[in-house]
Design an enzyme around this catalytic site. Structure first.
Site, mmCIF file in Angstrom:
data_model
loop_
_atom_site.group_PDB
_atom_site.id
_atom_site.type_symbol
_atom_site.label_atom_id
_atom_site.label_comp_id
_atom_site.label_asym_id
_atom_site.label_seq_id
_atom_site.Cartn_x
_atom_site.Cartn_y
_atom_site.Cartn_z
ATOM 1 N N ARG A 160 -1.112 7.808 17.464
ATOM 2 C CA ARG A 160 -0.141 6.781 17.787
ATOM 3 C C ARG A 160 0.557 7.060 19.105
ATOM 4 O O ARG A 160 1.003 6.164 19.800
ATOM 5 C CB ARG A 160 0.892 6.683 16.670
ATOM 6 C CG ARG A 160 1.412 5.314 16.515
ATOM 7 C CD ARG A 160 2.766 5.321 15.865
ATOM 8 N NE ARG A 160 3.803 5.469 16.859
ATOM 9 C CZ ARG A 160 5.073 5.568 16.582
ATOM 10 N NH1 ARG A 160 5.457 5.598 15.323
ATOM 11 N NH2 ARG A 160 5.963 5.691 17.529
ATOM 12 N N LYS A 164 8.240 -0.950 6.313
ATOM 13 C CA LYS A 164 8.019 0.306 5.590
ATOM 14 C C LYS A 164 9.187 0.523 4.635
ATOM 15 O O LYS A 164 10.342 0.221 4.961
ATOM 16 C CB LYS A 164 7.843 1.483 6.549
ATOM 17 C CG LYS A 164 8.955 1.731 7.534
ATOM 18 C CD LYS A 164 8.570 2.864 8.470
ATOM 19 C CE LYS A 164 9.604 2.981 9.580
ATOM 20 N NZ LYS A 164 9.149 3.796 10.703
ATOM 21 N N GLU A 198 0.874 -1.186 0.000
ATOM 22 C CA GLU A 198 0.000 0.000 0.000
ATOM 23 C C GLU A 198 0.896 1.216 0.000
ATOM 24 O O GLU A 198 2.015 1.157 0.491
ATOM 25 C CB GLU A 198 -0.835 0.062 1.281
ATOM 26 C CG GLU A 198 -1.827 -1.027 1.479
ATOM 27 C CD GLU A 198 -2.291 -1.051 2.955
ATOM 28 O OE1 GLU A 198 -2.526 0.037 3.517
ATOM 29 O OE2 GLU A 198 -2.373 -2.145 3.518
ATOM 30 N N GLU A 230 -4.763 6.139 8.761
ATOM 31 C CA GLU A 230 -4.007 7.379 8.759
ATOM 32 C C GLU A 230 -4.975 8.554 8.703
ATOM 33 O O GLU A 230 -5.871 8.572 7.860
ATOM 34 C CB GLU A 230 -3.102 7.391 7.512
ATOM 35 C CG GLU A 230 -1.965 8.356 7.576
ATOM 36 C CD GLU A 230 -0.699 7.717 8.167
ATOM 37 O OE1 GLU A 230 -0.747 6.540 8.583
ATOM 38 O OE2 GLU A 230 0.311 8.417 8.212
ATOM 39 N N ARG A 236 -0.768 8.539 12.141
ATOM 40 C CA ARG A 236 -1.345 7.228 12.397
ATOM 41 C C ARG A 236 -2.432 7.375 13.455
ATOM 42 O O ARG A 236 -2.242 8.080 14.452
ATOM 43 C CB ARG A 236 -0.233 6.316 12.925
ATOM 44 C CG ARG A 236 -0.645 4.891 13.218
ATOM 45 C CD ARG A 236 -0.474 4.041 11.983
ATOM 46 N NE ARG A 236 -0.854 2.662 12.230
ATOM 47 C CZ ARG A 236 -0.015 1.703 12.610
ATOM 48 N NH1 ARG A 236 1.256 1.990 12.821
ATOM 49 N NH2 ARG A 236 -0.442 0.460 12.779
ATOM 50 N N LYS A 279 2.439 4.469 1.435
ATOM 51 C CA LYS A 279 2.648 4.886 2.817
ATOM 52 C C LYS A 279 2.202 6.333 2.942
ATOM 53 O O LYS A 279 2.850 7.237 2.432
ATOM 54 C CB LYS A 279 4.126 4.735 3.192
ATOM 55 C CG LYS A 279 4.393 5.030 4.652
ATOM 56 C CD LYS A 279 5.834 4.775 5.025
ATOM 57 C CE LYS A 279 6.053 4.967 6.513
ATOM 58 N NZ LYS A 279 5.373 6.099 7.123
#
Lengths: 526, 339
Positions: free
Chosen positions: A248, A398, A226, A276, A233, A228
């Site tokens: 987060r 990531k 996906e 996100e 977050r 980023k």
């Protein structure tokens, strides 16, 4: 608090994780329950509200130490920690009382509405009754911020060992909004039924950066990619018709994003999704700088919501119809998520699409578009993986695009604080504009301690002028800076502002005249 | 009339005698307070120091042009009387007293007021002008008695010994290392010293000081032999391959800076023992008071803060700038080995 003080000493006197866990377990075995839960709260940064202002603490400490206020302030600047500075300047005390940690905290909390004299009398009496180590902790109870090399992971590990419970369960129980004033150790950590807290989030699963060749992630069919997203977050909770949004950093940010409250859009079941929070305008993500305007405000005005609308770009489903489904493979979670997104049909809930690919080489070509798509690269996730907690290697990676880089000249330096009060660690960098150097960025991190020391010696010997704490330095040294983004700025002389600039390396091979120009960096502007 | 001692680009200068004290550039005649690199610099034609410092200075500056006199004895140069007096900082460290036509100046060098067995007993000297260091010239620096610190160190070593771990203490090779060794309880185990430390130990022993038995740390020593032992080495050695490859080692640092949690964390040592070779806040203030000096010049350390405080207390105090500071803080990152 002597047991807590002993625990603190033990933790401070070792760099070994095992020794720290052992010290914590020993503390839990001995301490009464209220002290246990307070210790956990303090180590997970849940400190009670401050009831005595630090301004007063400083004045009273200086008074008791018989030193002028300015000298106290100077000492504080060098030490870098208020609680520690106070403990160090106060006259030596040989006697030391032992009152439970929870009692100290309760007493300090009770000072809230007391007049200044009462507070002063209480604080000074406490200082006079405690030794240096306990004084330091007592001060910390007031000022907060127990940064002692105990991570969430470490405390989780210790509790898991002490309670003989799986650590992912512990991690989950430690999440969210709880205070030892309202909940007991038993209820928080031990009781089977802890659904009572409907706002409680799950621990976020965090990814590491890819460290090997992509081809090592095989078979390729088992992986999803996906984009980023470059937002913040978040975990979106819908339970019993109520919405909670957590960042987060475990901060409850529900009120800052009112347009997301409509996401359930008539859904009749509870769910928790991971995604996100993204500034999003006319079908496109906006630069992160815009979102920053929204993060900074507790209450958001209509205009701001109109100028910087946000969406929830969702990529995972962790609770579905009230069930914790973290153990289901990603593939199945995604399929339930697809369904949920469809059913909700909210324009503020957007599914983070999985990018189609059959060979890693396709992604290598596609990642070139990352910046144009206002993303930071790719997230690679194993389709069979459960939703784990914390930072675990293996299933999520990531893959960020390389940062921008530029070679710049260091021309101002300033000392660090606390840990690095003796070194120059804050630098201002400049680029050439004709034969002038124009400052454009400040950067703090990125060098080793040894390099900082070498650099500090250079600054001492090559200071041209001092402006308070700032030294202007002979324009001699070149550094390669990395940064994530650039935009125009009227506030800066250079006309640009960088996102997350940091020092990549010291270019000892380059002379100042070989650094980049302002024109070079401006070519990177969108 | 010119001042008896002046500060110029080479150091502290006595024009009448044509003598420099602790010059940082090469000069004809240099009087040296002690052998640390920020006080004893190479290149001068002639060095004068106290007897106890002579061999160390010869070794460190690789020169034979060193003459010395005993503590308390006077050496006259063109009518200016120079004498050396214990500074208590490291072995052979001295305050230098300078007298001319009834006026007395004292250059403290670095000093420590608590007595140890090696560094001589510091005593304040009455003078008109006192040039004092102020490395730890902030009220956050107050030392516990060294006996308590040594008992902490030995307790830590004994525990490591029981756990079959190696104890490693980082201490500068000249001064701190010998002081640490002198406080160690050798009944616990063997004491190994890094070559830089052991070289100094030998010189110091040859000069008649009693340093207990130590073993030179040979890089090829079987690691098994180190179990339970103590290693004393300079701070730089902590990041060496030798140390980082050891699995069962507990790291400690012995320094006044260990009084600050931040400094301890930055060194990433397990233990920080607050053992300093400098005067603490109270030691500095008591000394200054005892000299009865009319004028105080401060150098080496938190000079801005310390001189301002002295002024507020009614002293005629000012800053004596030196080349390597010009700044308030200089910690282990500078040439000062004595922290």
């Amino acid at each position: 608090m002597k047991a807590f003080s002993k625990l603190f000493q033990k933790i401070e006197q070792t760099t070994s994780t095992n020794a720290k866990v052992k010290a914590l377990v020993e503390f839990f075995e001995e301490a009464p329950d209220p002290d246990k839960i307070w210790a956990i709260a303090l180590f997970t940064h849940r400190r009670p509200k401050r009831t005595v202002s630090t301004t007063f603490l400083r004045l009273w400490a200086a008074e008791l130490a018989n030193i002028p206020d300015w000298l106290f302030e100077n000492s504080y600047h060098i030490v870098g920690d208020l609680a520690e500075t106070i403990a160090l300047v106060l006259p030596v005390n040989k006697v030391s009382v032992d009152k439970p940690l929870a009692q100290w905290i309760t007493e300090i909390a009770a000072l809230k509405n007391e007049p200044e004299e009462v507070k002063k009398e209480y604080i000074i009496e406490a200082w006079n009754a405690l030794d240096k180590n306990q004084r330091f902790l007592f001060n910390k109870l007031i000022t907060g911020g127990f940064r002692v090399g105990i991570s969430q992971r470490l405390i989780t590990k210790a509790l898991s060992k002490y309670l003989e419970v799986d650590d992912s369960k512990i991690a989950h129980r430690l999440m969210g909004d709880w205070s030892p004033f309202d909940i007991s150790f038993q209820d928080l950590m031990v009781s089977e039924d802890f659904k009572d807290n409907i706002s409680r989030p799950y621990p976020f699963y965090l990814a590491y950066s890819v460290e090997k060749e992509l081809e090592d992630l095989h078979p390729v069919e088992e992986w999803s990619a996906e984009w980023k997203w470059d937002g913040i977050r978040g975990q979106f909770i819908y339970r019993e018709n109520e919405v909670f949004i957590w960042s987060r950093g475990e901060e409850l940010v529900t009120d800052r994003f009112p347009e997301l409250h409509t996401i359930p859009n008539g859904l009749e079941y509870d769910f928790v999704i991971d995604g996100e929070i993204l500034a999003f305008y006319e079908g496109q993500p906006m630069n992160f700088q815009h979102l920053q305007k929204r993060i900074g405000r507790k209450s958001v005005g209509k205009k701001l919501i109109k100028d910087v609308p946000v969406v929830f770009m969702v990529y995972d489903l962790i609770e579905y119809k009230g069930e914790d489904i973290r153990q289901l493979p990603l593939k199945e979670r995604r399929s339930l998520l697809n369904q949920l997104v469809k059913e909700s049909n909210s324009e503020n809930l957007i599914l983070s699409e999985q990018v189609e690919f059959t060979e890693w080489s396709e992604l290598r070509a596609l990642i070139e578009e990352a910046r144009a798509r206002k993303t930071e690269g790719f997230m690679l996730k194993n389709l069979h993986s459960p939703y784990r907690d914390g930072r675990k290697k293996g299933d999520w990676w990531k893959w960020k695009v390389d940062p921008f880089t530029i070679d710049a000249v260091m021309i101002y330096a300033q000392r660090g604080h606390g840990r690095r009060a003796n070194l120059f660690t804050d630098f201002t960098f400049a680029l050439w504009d004709g034969d002038r150097l124009v400052t454009f960025a400040k950067a703090y991190s990125g060098l080793t301690d040894v390099e900082f020391q070498e650099l500090s010696r250079f600054v001492r010997k090559n200071t041209i002028e001092r402006f308070g704490p700032v030294h202007s330095v002979k324009a001699d040294l070149v550094f390669e800076l990395a940064f994530e983004g650039i935009q125009e700025s009227k506030r800066h002389k250079s006309g640009i502002a960088l996102r997350f600039p940091r020092i990549l390396r010291w270019r000892k091979d380059k002379k100042a005249s070989e650094a980049n120009t302002l024109a070079d960096i401006k070519t990177l502007l969108d | 009339m010119a001042k008896l001692l002046e500060h110029n680009d080479k150091g502290i200068y006595c024009e009448v005698a044509d003598v420099y004290i602790d010059p940082w550039k090469a000069v004809k005649k240099a009087f040296i307070t002690h052998a640390h690199a920020d006080h004893a610099r190479p290149g001068s034609s002639e060095y004068v120091c106290v007897d106890a410092s002579k061999n160390i200075i010869k070794h460190r500056l690789s020169t034979q042009n060193v003459s010395s006199i005993p503590f308390g004895e006077t050496l006259s140069v063109n009518g200016v009387k120079f004498s050396f007096h214990p500074a208590g900082h490291i072995i052979g460290s001295a305050q230098i007293r300078v007298e001319y036509k009834g006026e007395v100046w004292v250059v403290s060098g670095d000093y420590k007021t608590e007595k140890d067995h090696l560094s001589g007993e510091f005593a304040p000297l009455k003078c008109n002008t006192f040039i004092t260091e102020c490395t730890f010239g902030l009220p956050v620096f107050n030392w516990r008695p060294q006996a308590e610190i040594f008992s902490d160190i030995n307790e830590w070593w004994a525990k490591n010994y029981a756990d079959k771990k190696i104890s490693f203490v980082s201490a500068y090779s000249l001064g701190k290392a010998q002081r640490v060794i002198s406080g160690l309880d050798a009944s616990i185990g063997k004491i190994y010293c890094h070559a830089a430390v052991e070289n100094i130990n030998e010189i110091v022993r040859d000069s008649g000081f009693n340093i207990q038995k130590t073993f030179r740390l040979d890089p090829d020593v079987p690691r098994k032999e180190l179990e339970g032992a103590m290693i004393v080495a300079p701070p730089g050695f902590m990041n060496s391959n030798f140390i980082s490859k050891l699995k069962n080692v507990d790291l400690a640092s012995a320094s006044g800076w260990m009084n600050l949690r931040g400094a301890r964390r930055r060194r990433s040592v397990d233990r920080g023992f607050v053992l300093s070779d400098h005067a603490d806040w109270t030691g500095l203030l008591d000394t200054i008071n005892a000299t009865e000096a009319e004028k105080i010049l401060v150098t080496h350390g938190y000079v801005n803060v310390f001189s301002k405080y002295l002024q507020e207390q009614g002293y005629d105090a000012s800053i004596l700038e030196t080349e390597y500071e010009g700044d308030e803080v200089e910690l282990e990152s500078t040439a000062d080995e004595s922290v």
